[in-house]
Design an enzyme around this catalytic site. Structure first.
Site, short mmCIF file in Angstrom:
data_model
loop_
_atom_site.label_atom_id
_atom_site.label_comp_id
_atom_site.label_asym_id
_atom_site.label_seq_id
_atom_site.Cartn_x
_atom_site.Cartn_y
_atom_site.Cartn_z
N ASP A 183 0.70 -1.21 -0.11
CA ASP A 183 -0.10 -0.15 -0.08
C ASP A 183 0.93 1.14 -0.17
OD1 ASP A 183 -2.00 2.09 0.55
OD2 ASP A 183 -3.47 0.40 1.23
N HIS A 224 -17.74 2.02 -13.24
CA HIS A 224 -17.62 3.00 -13.94
C HIS A 224 -16.85 3.07 -15.19
CE1 HIS A 224 -19.40 5.20 -10.88
NE2 HIS A 224 -18.82 4.26 -9.89
N TYR A 277 -11.75 8.36 -13.65
CA TYR A 277 -11.28 7.00 -13.15
C TYR A 277 -11.95 5.80 -13.71
CZ TYR A 277 -12.92 3.40 -9.46
OH TYR A 277 -13.08 2.38 -8.83
#
Ligand code: 15L
Length: 250
Positions: free
Chosen positions: A16, A92, A119
């Site tokens: 991360d 999306h 995005y």
């Protein structure tokens, strides 16, 4: 997923950009740090790629984190011989697709991509990248177009798109273990009564969702009312991602 995937038998190596609380062994690095990435994927059986920006952002940020970052991850996988990736794509990527009528056919997985944001565009890119790395390098990917993965649905739209975390882990497990996936695109949601899309490609991997958003429906409809299908925000799969003003580069 850190809690849920080990219940399916996985040992995780975490990566991360920010330190992961309670996980001292997690690698903290940017996806564009090719050396750290290569070390992180060395020796793993598979990669679950949930990294990057998960909402709309200025194009440069999406370019860096989601587009270049995903490219670097596939390069690291190629260099280190990792054979399987599960890629967190999103609704999306097809966000401008019209929602089906109540009695209409479900949205098929091969519907043309219609990203609703930069995005969404980065998720569309990730799916194409996955196809390229399968065709050229034999790295398999399941691209999971996640609906809305939250502990509970919090809007009327989510009644159709909700993916419970437990079903999310079931779906990733199926995507990690199904044989011969090549590059397969699936929709990711629970077995919602108000489903908009076709889960058959996910089920073909062995995914058997156990949850349904319907128990939340009465309360959410009482709070928010029945959605008006002529409202653009309710007419398209991506909801408000389709109607919010674009974020221009700066
Ligand atoms: C997504 O792709 C986002 O990562 C998530 O935060 C939600 O906004 C979800 O889509 C959604 O459409 O509900």
């Amino acid at each position: 997923m850190r809690e849920l995937l080990p219940r399916h038998g996985y040992r995780l190596r975490l990566f991360d950009v920010r330190p992961v609380e309670g996980e001292p062994g997690a690698v903290t690095a940017d996806l564009n740090d090719a050396t750290a990435l290569r070390e992180a994927v060395r020796g793993v059986d598979a990669i679950v790629h949930l990294a990057g920006i998960s909402l709309e952002a200025p194009f440069e940020k999406i370019l860096h984190s989601n587009i270049e970052g995903t490219y670097r991850l596939y390069e690291a996988a190629r260099e280190e011989g990792v054979r399987r990736v599960v890629f967190a794509s999103s609704n999306h990527a097809v966000g401008f697709t019209e929602r089906p009528a109540d009695d209409g056919p479900l949205i098929p997985v091969d519907t043309p991509r219609r990203p609703d944001t930069y995005y969404g565009l980065s998720k569309s890119f990730g799916e194409d990248l996955a196809q390229l790395y399968w065709d050229r390098h034999g790295i398999e990917t399941v691209s999971v177009r996640i609906g809305s993965c939250f502990p509970e649905p919090t809007s009327v739209r989510m009644l159709s798109l909700w993916l419970s975390p437990a079903d999310g882990a079931r779906l990733f497990h199926a995507a990690l273990t199904a044989p011969d996936v090549g590059h397969t695109v699936v929709y990711g949601s629970s077995a919602n009564t108000r489903l908009w899309w076709d889960l058959s490609s996910a089920r073909a991997l062995g995914y058997e969702p156990r949850d349904d958003s319907e128990p939340y429906a009465a309360q959410l409809l009482a709070e928010h009312g029945e959605p008006d299908p002529s409202d653009p925000e309710h007419a398209r799969l991506g909801g408000h991602f389709c109607t919010r003003p674009p974020i221009w580069p700066h």
